[in-house]
Scaffold this active site. Structure first.
Site, mmCIF file in Angstrom:
data_model
loop_
_atom_site.group_PDB
_atom_site.id
_atom_site.type_symbol
_atom_site.label_atom_id
_atom_site.label_comp_id
_atom_site.label_asym_id
_atom_site.label_seq_id
_atom_site.Cartn_x
_atom_site.Cartn_y
_atom_site.Cartn_z
ATOM 1 N N ARG A 1 59.413 56.105 -62.386
ATOM 2 C CA ARG A 1 59.698 55.108 -62.867
ATOM 3 C C ARG A 1 60.692 54.391 -62.028
ATOM 4 N NH1 ARG A 1 58.066 58.607 -66.231
ATOM 5 N NH2 ARG A 1 57.086 58.485 -67.879
ATOM 6 N N ARG B 1 47.771 75.993 -67.558
ATOM 7 C CA ARG B 1 48.839 76.798 -68.216
ATOM 8 C C ARG B 1 48.665 78.077 -68.886
ATOM 9 N NH1 ARG B 1 53.499 72.621 -66.506
ATOM 10 N NH2 ARG B 1 53.272 72.433 -64.334
ATOM 11 N N ARG C 1 54.906 74.687 -61.151
ATOM 12 C CA ARG C 1 56.044 75.469 -62.411
ATOM 13 C C ARG C 1 55.452 77.176 -61.949
ATOM 14 N NH1 ARG C 1 59.239 71.136 -63.371
ATOM 15 N NH2 ARG C 1 58.046 69.010 -63.618
ATOM 16 N N LYS D 1 62.147 64.271 -61.666
ATOM 17 C CA LYS D 1 60.859 63.102 -61.396
ATOM 18 C C LYS D 1 60.251 62.572 -62.269
ATOM 19 C CE LYS D 1 57.807 66.677 -61.286
ATOM 20 N NZ LYS D 1 56.503 66.081 -62.074
ATOM 21 N N SER D 2 59.924 62.636 -63.323
ATOM 22 C CA SER D 2 59.903 61.432 -64.519
ATOM 23 C C SER D 2 60.553 60.227 -64.621
ATOM 24 C CB SER D 2 60.129 61.693 -65.900
ATOM 25 O OG SER D 2 59.283 62.744 -66.431
ATOM 26 N N LYS E 1 47.526 70.095 -67.628
ATOM 27 C CA LYS E 1 48.381 69.777 -66.959
ATOM 28 C C LYS E 1 48.858 70.365 -65.166
ATOM 29 C CE LYS E 1 51.179 68.874 -69.563
ATOM 30 N NZ LYS E 1 51.843 67.830 -69.736
ATOM 31 N N GLN F 1 53.103 59.981 -70.377
ATOM 32 C CA GLN F 1 52.229 59.017 -70.406
ATOM 33 C C GLN F 1 51.213 58.238 -69.792
ATOM 34 O OE1 GLN F 1 50.443 62.059 -67.013
ATOM 35 N NE2 GLN F 1 52.215 62.326 -66.066
ATOM 36 N N ASP G 1 56.910 70.923 -70.133
ATOM 37 C CA ASP G 1 56.599 71.663 -68.910
ATOM 38 C C ASP G 1 57.538 72.585 -68.358
ATOM 39 O OD1 ASP G 1 55.522 69.435 -68.218
ATOM 40 O OD2 ASP G 1 57.395 68.190 -67.524
HETATM 41 C C1 S3P Z 1 55.971 63.191 -67.118
HETATM 42 C C2 S3P Z 1 55.271 63.231 -68.934
HETATM 43 C C3 S3P Z 1 54.723 65.207 -69.313
HETATM 44 C C4 S3P Z 1 54.822 65.789 -68.089
HETATM 45 C C5 S3P Z 1 54.608 65.448 -67.099
HETATM 46 C C6 S3P Z 1 54.940 63.706 -66.875
HETATM 47 C C7 S3P Z 1 56.094 61.524 -67.364
HETATM 48 O O1 S3P Z 1 52.704 64.275 -69.567
HETATM 49 O O2 S3P Z 1 54.082 67.355 -68.721
HETATM 50 O O3 S3P Z 1 55.062 66.361 -66.349
HETATM 51 O O4 S3P Z 1 56.820 61.671 -66.246
HETATM 52 O O5 S3P Z 1 56.055 60.641 -68.191
HETATM 53 P P1 S3P Z 1 52.648 63.931 -70.581
HETATM 54 O O6 S3P Z 1 52.377 62.359 -71.107
HETATM 55 O O7 S3P Z 1 50.749 64.015 -69.590
HETATM 56 O O8 S3P Z 1 53.008 64.758 -72.004
#
Ligand code: S3P
Length: 428
Positions: free
Chosen positions: A26, A346, A388, A21-22, A342, A168, A315
């Protein structure tokens, strides 16, 4: 609502883990900022990543998407246009926060909105430093919550020490820094996932990484003629890694699981708890390493999880908590206050749902304590709209006596639309 029952014959076979997903987010974001064409293979067609595509289309970027194949015809940052509509990030915190960084650098006005969960998630961690860089940002409670309105442009570089280890936050400031005058530096207390740094380099950006500090000069252009192959999401694989370890008579192979070291805390925990894992087809030649992982039913023992491993598995804590209910001894999870902000809180939702199944679990200020070795009993569970938490409940049902009912299971589509199809396949 979905009715689920204990699995009789164990989990067996293999599945292709859907794209990370991340990295999928991007690939669309940086492809949209770049000059040139970007093609993406194994893109995650989950709702969160579709929100990112929809935001960039509204900014005027031409993007073709067919399930997990995406083509982005980037024309450079200057070509992004002021949208006539609000940008809706849906349930996606990554879309919200990274977009804020990008939009702060553009000389246009935009309004970001999201769903009910997004409206409760803190944005000041991003809007604060972006204001310090010169962006004009308004939002609920002084810019801490959506709807957020941004008038961007004319930024100056920033030296930012982040109080949280958050990819993030780090990414948002770096993406604004790319468009600013001068140099931007972000330092974090522990290293968070580094997909932004790896991918920006692939798009030709010059950035310096020194431990937990990243620096880049502003006014850099992204260039692309890239074909990005997205590895499988280790955060999605985690549900089946744990299922394979706790469901009796199981042996499953998860193909193409991303092994970026900033994400592999779950594998370290599985190993220290005693899970049997084997790796094959290890591929390390691209920007993101990946491999096939085989897991078998294992005798597990409790462990303590705290400190710098937390951002590497943040996560995965819901599914680790379920695994801990099946381990001998006690598992203590500490230093994980970030769980509270989150998609749901959680700490509360994990403890609530596992307690309904009969687990011996207690919430603490910064995590939870789980006494293992409990036989779980079916119950009526809720995802509370958190993907999740929904998947944790579905995996729990495989070992719980009797029937488990999962309410609001559609939340799982945010990150793993083929989850139940994969689960059925492994159940044979
Ligand atoms: C993510 C960063 C994480 C993660 C999220 C995805 C990202 O969050 O929990 O599911 O893609 O940069 P945080 O940056 O708030 O820790």
């Amino acid at each position: 609502m979905k009715k689920l029952t204990r699995t009789a014959s164990g989990l067996n076979g293999s599945i292709d883990i859907p794209g990370d997903k991340s990295i999928s987010h991007r690939s669309v974001m940086f492809g949209s900022l770049a000059k040139g064409k970007t093609t993406v293979e194994n893109f995650l067609p989950g709702e969160d990543c579709l929100s990112t595509i929809s935001c960039f289309r509204k900014l005027g970027v031409e993007i073709e998407q067919q399930v997990s194949s995406v083509t982005i015809y980037g024309k450079g940052m200057d070509s992004l246009k002021e949208p006539s509509d609000v940008l809706d990030v849906g349930n996606s915190g990554t879309t919200a926060r990274l977009m804020m960084g990008i939009l702060s650098g553009l000389p246009i006005h935009t309004v970001l909105i999201g769903d009910a969960s997004i409206a409760k998630r803190p944005m000041k961690r991003v809007t604060g430093p972006l204001r310090d860089m010169g962006a004009s940002i308004q939002g609920n409670q002084d810019g801490n919550f959506t709807p957020i309105s941004i008038q961007g442009g004319n930024l100056k570089g920033l030296n930012f020490v982040s109080p949280v280890a958050s990819a993030q936050v780090k990414s948002a400031i770096l993406l604004a820094g790319l468009q600013a005058n001068g140099r931007t530096t972000v330092e974090e207390p522990f290293k968070s996932r580094d997909h932004t740094e790896r991918m920006l380099k692939a798009f030709g950006v010059d950035l310096e990484v020194d431990g937990n500090t990243i620096s880049l000069d502003g006014k850099q252009e992204l260039k692309s003629d890239l074909h990005i192959v997205v590895p499988g999401d280790i955060s999605s694989a985690a549900f089946f890694l744990v299922a394979g370890a706790i469901v009796p008579r199981s042996r499953i192979t998860l193909r193409r699981v991303g092994l970026n070291p900033t994400r592999t805390g779950i594998l370290d925990v599985l190993k220290s708890m005693g899970a049997s894992l084997t790796y094959s087809n290890v591929t390390e030649d691209g920007p993101e390493p990946y491999a096939d992982i085989t897991v078998e039913t294992s005798e597990l023992k409790g462990v303590e999880i705290s400190g710098d491993i937390i951002p590497r598995l943040i996560d995965e804590i819901p599914i680790i908590a379920l695994m801990a209910t099946q381990a001998s001894g006690t598992t203590v999870i500490k230093d994980a206050e970030e769980l509270k902000v989150k998609e749901t809180n959680r700490i509360d939702t994990v403890v609530n749902e596992l307690k309904k199944l009969g687990a011996d679990i207690t919430a603490t200020e910064d995590g939870m304590i789980i006494n293992g070795g409990t036989k779980l009993e079916g119950a009526v569970l809720d995802s509370y709209g958190d993907h999740r938490i929904g998947m944790m409940g579905a995996i729990a049902s495989l070992i719980a006596n009797g029937e488990t009912v999962l309410e609001n299971e559609e939340a799982i589509n945010v990150s793993y639309p083929s989850f139940f199809e994969h689960l059925n396949r492994l159940q044979g």
